[in-house]
Design a protein around this motif. Structure first.
Motif, mmCIF file in Angstrom:
data_model
loop_
_atom_site.group_PDB
_atom_site.id
_atom_site.type_symbol
_atom_site.label_atom_id
_atom_site.label_comp_id
_atom_site.label_asym_id
_atom_site.label_seq_id
_atom_site.Cartn_x
_atom_site.Cartn_y
_atom_site.Cartn_z
ATOM 1 N N MET A 165 107.585 82.720 -2.363
ATOM 2 C CA MET A 165 107.289 81.864 -1.216
ATOM 3 C C MET A 165 106.013 81.053 -1.454
ATOM 4 O O MET A 165 105.940 79.864 -1.128
ATOM 5 C CB MET A 165 107.142 82.730 0.044
ATOM 6 C CG MET A 165 106.917 81.938 1.338
ATOM 7 S SD MET A 165 105.206 81.374 1.604
ATOM 8 C CE MET A 165 104.360 82.941 1.817
ATOM 9 N N ILE A 166 104.988 81.692 -2.020
ATOM 10 C CA ILE A 166 103.731 80.990 -2.284
ATOM 11 C C ILE A 166 103.952 79.845 -3.272
ATOM 12 O O ILE A 166 103.399 78.744 -3.108
ATOM 13 C CB ILE A 166 102.677 81.979 -2.804
ATOM 14 C CG1 ILE A 166 102.282 82.953 -1.693
ATOM 15 C CG2 ILE A 166 101.445 81.240 -3.331
ATOM 16 C CD1 ILE A 166 101.334 84.049 -2.141
ATOM 17 N N MET A 167 104.763 80.071 -4.288
ATOM 18 C CA MET A 167 105.036 79.016 -5.260
ATOM 19 C C MET A 167 105.793 77.859 -4.618
ATOM 20 O O MET A 167 105.494 76.684 -4.873
ATOM 21 C CB MET A 167 105.828 79.591 -6.440
ATOM 22 C CG MET A 167 106.151 78.574 -7.526
ATOM 23 S SD MET A 167 104.661 77.804 -8.232
ATOM 24 C CE MET A 167 103.951 79.191 -9.111
ATOM 25 N N ASP A 168 106.778 78.158 -3.768
ATOM 26 C CA ASP A 168 107.491 77.099 -3.056
ATOM 27 C C ASP A 168 106.549 76.314 -2.150
ATOM 28 O O ASP A 168 106.641 75.084 -2.058
ATOM 29 C CB ASP A 168 108.630 77.698 -2.224
ATOM 30 C CG ASP A 168 109.855 78.007 -3.074
ATOM 31 O OD1 ASP A 168 109.881 77.603 -4.254
ATOM 32 O OD2 ASP A 168 110.782 78.660 -2.563
ATOM 33 N N SER A 169 105.634 77.008 -1.495
ATOM 34 C CA SER A 169 104.675 76.336 -0.614
ATOM 35 C C SER A 169 103.725 75.446 -1.404
ATOM 36 O O SER A 169 103.324 74.385 -0.935
ATOM 37 C CB SER A 169 103.879 77.377 0.180
ATOM 38 O OG SER A 169 104.736 78.186 0.958
ATOM 39 N N GLN A 170 103.404 75.883 -2.618
ATOM 40 C CA GLN A 170 102.517 75.064 -3.458
ATOM 41 C C GLN A 170 103.177 73.742 -3.822
ATOM 42 O O GLN A 170 102.525 72.690 -3.842
ATOM 43 C CB GLN A 170 102.144 75.859 -4.714
ATOM 44 C CG GLN A 170 101.138 75.158 -5.613
ATOM 45 C CD GLN A 170 101.774 74.333 -6.705
ATOM 46 O OE1 GLN A 170 102.928 74.576 -7.075
ATOM 47 N NE2 GLN A 170 101.063 73.347 -7.201
ATOM 48 N N ARG A 171 104.481 73.780 -4.076
ATOM 49 C CA ARG A 171 105.189 72.539 -4.399
ATOM 50 C C ARG A 171 105.187 71.577 -3.215
ATOM 51 O O ARG A 171 105.208 70.359 -3.396
ATOM 52 C CB ARG A 171 106.620 72.866 -4.818
ATOM 53 C CG ARG A 171 106.738 73.696 -6.093
ATOM 54 C CD ARG A 171 108.173 73.772 -6.563
ATOM 55 N NE ARG A 171 108.326 74.660 -7.706
ATOM 56 C CZ ARG A 171 108.753 75.909 -7.640
ATOM 57 N NH1 ARG A 171 109.091 76.415 -6.452
ATOM 58 N NH2 ARG A 171 108.867 76.656 -8.724
ATOM 59 N N LEU A 172 105.181 72.126 -2.001
ATOM 60 C CA LEU A 172 105.188 71.300 -0.789
ATOM 61 C C LEU A 172 103.781 71.003 -0.279
ATOM 62 O O LEU A 172 103.628 70.355 0.762
ATOM 63 C CB LEU A 172 105.984 72.011 0.315
ATOM 64 C CG LEU A 172 107.459 72.307 -0.004
ATOM 65 C CD1 LEU A 172 108.066 73.162 1.111
ATOM 66 C CD2 LEU A 172 108.234 71.002 -0.164
ATOM 67 N N LEU A 173 102.764 71.490 -0.998
ATOM 68 C CA LEU A 173 101.360 71.322 -0.586
ATOM 69 C C LEU A 173 101.111 71.875 0.817
ATOM 70 O O LEU A 173 100.316 71.340 1.580
ATOM 71 C CB LEU A 173 100.950 69.841 -0.645
ATOM 72 C CG LEU A 173 100.999 69.172 -2.019
ATOM 73 C CD1 LEU A 173 100.606 67.705 -1.919
ATOM 74 C CD2 LEU A 173 100.120 69.906 -3.017
#
Length: 257
Positions: free
Chosen positions: A213-221
């Motif tokens: 989830m954290i990695m996905d959120s990083q892609r979305l800033l």
């Protein structure tokens, strides 16, 4: 305040909560005044709103459950192997001489460095993630348990021999009971490290979990979701730590932990 003088349980709780209040207050002040831009750090309110959205819209509870299962699975497997081996190394110097050089070598190898190989060997499924946690924990536990067992008071061993104990009895009735409280404390510390390993494992090739989830959120800033995921890890670790301490106090009432 005096050196090494304990504080009462209510005072300890109040002081612990007080630091959290100050920390969140400083965080809110830094974001609400514009000192830190929202792109780089979401405010506490936005992080909380992002967390509510994660639970209500994106099944974040399933991610949390999966990560907890991975941590406990890898950690328990490591403990089942490492604790007996560490006790044997601490009790018998020949066993220590045989295993200690390799264990000392292996415990300096970062578990994250094995991720490409583990993906090659085990794929990107659960076996790979459990293996990362296992490798990151097992050697640390072995060394810590061996040191604890090896520090057993020699006068207790000599007293047991005087009372007629045999070698097996020394291990079962002297070394293990004497080492058990500190072994549990060592396991509590390594469990915290296991959370670091699982997040690293979930950042690569995972389809679920807090790290995913954290990695996905990083892609979305989306710093709000990233911060909330990090906070959830800390809260789970805090609860686990408190439960570990409570269990240790109940199991080993004679020990000062």
């Amino acid at each position: 305040m005096e050196p090494l003088k304990p504080v009462s349980a209510p005072a300890r709780i109040a002081l612990g909560i007080g630091f959290f209040v100050l920390f969140i207050g400083a965080w809110a002040l830094a974001t609400e005044t514009g000192f830190v831009q929202p792109l780089f750090l979401a405010s506490p309110q936005k992080a909380l709103a992002a967390g509510i959205s994660l639970f209500t819209e994106y099944n974040f509870a399933g991610d949390v459950g999966m990560t907890v299962w991975r941590v406990l699975g890898g950690f328990v497997l490591a403990s089942l192997i490492a604790v007996p081996l560490g006790l044997a190394m601490g009790a018998y110097k020949g066993v220590e001489a045989f295993f200690e050089p390799f264990i000392s070598f292996a415990r300096y190898l970062p578990a994250s460095a094995f991720i490409p190989l583990l993906i090659l060997w085990a794929g990107v499924g659960e076996a790979q993630k459990l293996s990362v946690i296992f490798l990151g924990s097992v050697f640390q536990i072995v060394i810590m348990v061996a040191v604890i067992a090896g520090a057993t008071r020699i006068d207790l061993v000599e007293a047991a021999y005087t009372l007629g104990a045999r070698q097996r009895g020394i291990l079962q009735r002297v070394i293990i009971p004497a080492a058990a409280p500190q072994v549990m404390e060592a396991l509590r510390l390594v469990l915290g490290w296991a959370w670091t390993y699982v997040i690293v494992a979930e950042l690569i090739g995972a389809q679920s979990g807090i790290g995913h989830m954290i990695m996905d959120s990083q892609r979305l800033l989306d710093t709000g979701q990233m911060i909330f995921g990090i906070v959830v890890i800390g809260l789970i670790g805090l609860v686990t730590d408190v439960l570990f301490k409570a269990m240790n106090r109940r199991l080993f009432r004679w020990a000062v932990l």
